[in-house]
Enzyme design. Structure first.
Site, PDB file in Angstrom:
ATOM      1  N   HIS A  15      -9.708  14.652   4.175  1.00 30.12           N
ATOM      2  CA  HIS A  15      -9.902  13.318   3.589  1.00 30.12           C
ATOM      3  C   HIS A  15     -11.085  13.321   2.625  1.00 30.12           C
ATOM      4  O   HIS A  15     -12.220  13.036   2.999  1.00 30.12           O
ATOM      5  CB  HIS A  15     -10.119  12.279   4.694  1.00 30.12           C
ATOM      6  CG  HIS A  15     -10.019  10.870   4.198  1.00 30.12           C
ATOM      7  ND1 HIS A  15      -9.639   9.825   4.993  1.00 30.12           N
ATOM      8  CD2 HIS A  15     -10.237  10.334   2.972  1.00 30.12           C
ATOM      9  CE1 HIS A  15      -9.625   8.700   4.273  1.00 30.12           C
ATOM     10  NE2 HIS A  15     -10.004   8.993   3.049  1.00 30.12           N
ATOM     11  N   ARG A  22     -12.175  12.272  -7.328  1.00 30.81           N
ATOM     12  CA  ARG A  22     -12.412  11.388  -8.491  1.00 30.81           C
ATOM     13  C   ARG A  22     -11.848  11.863  -9.822  1.00 30.81           C
ATOM     14  O   ARG A  22     -11.970  11.162 -10.820  1.00 30.81           O
ATOM     15  CB  ARG A  22     -13.901  11.095  -8.672  1.00 30.81           C
ATOM     16  CG  ARG A  22     -14.607  10.513  -7.449  1.00 30.81           C
ATOM     17  CD  ARG A  22     -13.981   9.236  -6.960  1.00 30.81           C
ATOM     18  NE  ARG A  22     -14.819   8.559  -5.969  1.00 30.81           N
ATOM     19  CZ  ARG A  22     -14.360   7.640  -5.137  1.00 30.81           C
ATOM     20  NH1 ARG A  22     -13.081   7.286  -5.147  1.00 30.81           N
ATOM     21  NH2 ARG A  22     -15.166   7.058  -4.272  1.00 30.81           N
ATOM     22  N   ASN A  48      -6.210   8.179  -5.239  1.00 33.34           N
ATOM     23  CA  ASN A  48      -6.657   6.990  -5.983  1.00 33.34           C
ATOM     24  C   ASN A  48      -7.543   7.350  -7.177  1.00 33.34           C
ATOM     25  O   ASN A  48      -8.694   6.953  -7.281  1.00 33.34           O
ATOM     26  CB  ASN A  48      -7.374   5.986  -5.066  1.00 33.34           C
ATOM     27  CG  ASN A  48      -8.568   6.584  -4.359  1.00 33.34           C
ATOM     28  OD1 ASN A  48      -8.683   7.794  -4.217  1.00 33.34           O
ATOM     29  ND2 ASN A  48      -9.482   5.734  -3.927  1.00 33.34           N
ATOM     30  N   HIS A  57      -4.459   4.255   5.404  1.00 34.71           N
ATOM     31  CA  HIS A  57      -5.714   3.510   5.468  1.00 34.71           C
ATOM     32  C   HIS A  57      -5.340   2.151   6.062  1.00 34.71           C
ATOM     33  O   HIS A  57      -4.598   1.390   5.435  1.00 34.71           O
ATOM     34  CB  HIS A  57      -6.259   3.396   4.038  1.00 34.71           C
ATOM     35  CG  HIS A  57      -7.358   2.402   3.839  1.00 34.71           C
ATOM     36  ND1 HIS A  57      -8.611   2.768   3.425  1.00 34.71           N
ATOM     37  CD2 HIS A  57      -7.382   1.044   3.969  1.00 34.71           C
ATOM     38  CE1 HIS A  57      -9.374   1.679   3.310  1.00 34.71           C
ATOM     39  NE2 HIS A  57      -8.646   0.619   3.630  1.00 34.71           N
ATOM     40  N   ASP A 101     -14.065  11.453   4.578  1.00 40.37           N
ATOM     41  CA  ASP A 101     -13.853  10.341   3.647  1.00 40.37           C
ATOM     42  C   ASP A 101     -14.940  10.385   2.566  1.00 40.37           C
ATOM     43  O   ASP A 101     -15.528   9.365   2.198  1.00 40.37           O
ATOM     44  CB  ASP A 101     -13.835   8.985   4.360  1.00 40.37           C
ATOM     45  CG  ASP A 101     -13.367   7.858   3.435  1.00 40.37           C
ATOM     46  OD1 ASP A 101     -12.914   8.157   2.312  1.00 40.37           O
ATOM     47  OD2 ASP A 101     -13.457   6.688   3.833  1.00 40.37           O
TER      48      ASP A 101
HETATM   49 ZN   LIG Z   1      -9.601   4.794   3.194  1.00 43.15          ZN
END
Ligand SMILES: [Zn+2]
Length: 428
Positions: free
Chosen positions: A63, A67, A97, A182, A308
């Site tokens: 995780h 970027r 993302n 998530h 994360d």
């Molecule tokens: Zn998350």
């Protein structure tokens, strides 16, 4: 020809139930049998003295936010990979993302090509569940699988439409990739920025209730059962989530959960400083939640450890608490925090289980050919010093960002050397 012998370390290879003092031999990037040793006499042999150290399969962090593409000012694939190496990781799984989002095969190909060129560790991409991670229309899950994603997730966001999520899980099952989620119910969470409870009330900050996570964990349990396919709940933070997962796993539901170090190292008490490095999603919780997470790790309910890792530039974090972005970096502190808290301080698991949670467990979930020192495996190896005491210095991080709440923290235990494909990519 290149060869390395790592001598006299405590070799812990949970995949092969090995825990003994011995050697690990590497030839041409692969693990070879230690008994026969290096076969090619022409090899230039590098000797690594691992006395007093633990020799583990290269650790996997499933995780990580790298970027790129789109936000190279926070982190690049190159800098993120160097941070991973410095934290003891040989394989990292990056979240979709980015900008553009990794919701299409060409972005996945771009990430893989960039990683092959620039990254010193293995970088494995995930694909988005929905187009542009907007939760409205499914991404082309079959093409993403073909392009080589190891899982699908809308991490950072959460699909609210349960029927859409059901179809995503069904597609994922057809193409045999796990679903990572998530867990956040948008209606319950609203504009919450910190755990809903004593501290949110006292400080007047909008609360993010535990139920906002638990409702989606429950949804995922039901869909995993309905679709008979694995759903992995990312960054679990509440006592209720642990209880739900424990009960479901006992019944054999294909569901799992991961823990991030900040959720056991800190509580929401820390936010009284209004330091935005304590702002993450899900938020820091109360002590009862921390205690439940520790029990969940101890009894196997929570089976995977991850960071994360969420880099943000200083100018983005140095704003009011309400408006700051969520997330902290973690690659260079997570292993030490877990060693310190789980093995040394609370004694919830031993070092063998900790290594298993960073190798065998993620490799099994994502069906990776990694996380073992088996003969023939790629020579990804992490050397750890369990007792080394050190102080976190954010200004020494390899990461391009500095948003860590652990700067200055004294920790016990850390990685001291990281080897990827037989090559040392980082050493202390
Ligand atoms: Zn998350």
């Amino acid at each position: 020809m290149s060869a390395t012998i790592i001598r006299n370390g405590r070799v812990i290879d949970p995949a092969n139930k090995r825990d003994e003092v011995g050697d690990v031999c590497i030839e041409d990037g692969k693990i070879v049998a230690s008994k026969s040793g290096i076969r090619n006499p022409k090899s230039e042999i590098e000797e690594v003295d691992a006395s007093g150290l633990i020799v583990a399969p290269g650790l996997i962090d499933m995780h990580v936010h790298l970027r790129e593409p789109g936000f190279g000012h926070k982190e690049t694939i190159d800098s993120g990979a160097r941070a991973a190496a410095a934290g003891g990781f040989t394989t990292i799984v990056c979240m979709p993302n980015t900008s553009p989002a990794a919701d299409n095969p060409s972005t996945i190909t771009w990430i893989k090509e960039c990683a092959a060129r620039a990254a010193c560790v293995n970088v494995l991409p995930t694909g988005a569940i929905s187009k542009n991670i907007s939760g409205e229309e499914l991404a082309p899950i079959g093409s993403l699988a073909q392009a080589g994603v190891v899982a699908i997730t809308d991490d950072g966001y959460c699909i609210q439409n349960h029927e859409l999520m059901r179809r995503a899980v069904e597609y994922a099952r057809m193409v045999d990739v796990p679903v990572l989620d998530h867990c956040q119910d948008y209606n319950l969470v609203g504009n919450g920025v910190v755990n809903e409870g004593y501290w949110s009330t006292l400080l007047g900050l909008p609360g993010w209730p535990a139920a906002g996570e638990e409702v989606i964990v429950m949804r995922n349990i039901l869909l995993a059962e309905l679709c008979d396919h694995h759903i992995h709940c990312q960054h679990m933070s509440t006592a209720g989530s642990v209880r739900l997962l424990r009960e479901a796993r006992r019944r054999g539901v294909k569901i799992s959960g991961e823990v991030c170090p900040h959720h056991i190292a800190l509580t929401d008490e820390a936010i009284q400083s209004f330091d935005t490095n304590y702002k993450m999603n899900p938020p820091l919780r109360a002590q009862v939640d921390v205690d439940a997470l520790l029990e969940g790790i101890a009894d196997g309910t929570l089976s995977i450890l991850a960071s994360d890792h969420a880099p943000h530039a200083d100018f983005e974090k140095e704003v009011e608490f309400d408006t700051a972005p969520f997330g902290i970096i973690g690659l260079e502190t997570e292993l030490s925090l877990f060693l310190h808290l789980l093995v040394h301080k609370h004694r919830k698991i031993d070092i063998v289980r900790l290594i298993e949670m960073y190798t065998v467990e993620p490799a099994k979930l994502l069906k990776l050919d990694a996380g073992t020192l088996s003969v023939g495996a790629s020579a990804d190896v992490t050397l750890l010093d369990l007792d080394l005491e050190w102080t976190v210095r954010a200004d020494e991080f390899q990461s391009a960002s500095r948003n860590s709440p652990f700067d200055g923290r004294k920790l016990k235990g850390r990685a001291v050397r990281t080897i990827v494909g037989g090559k040392t990519v980082w050493r202390r």
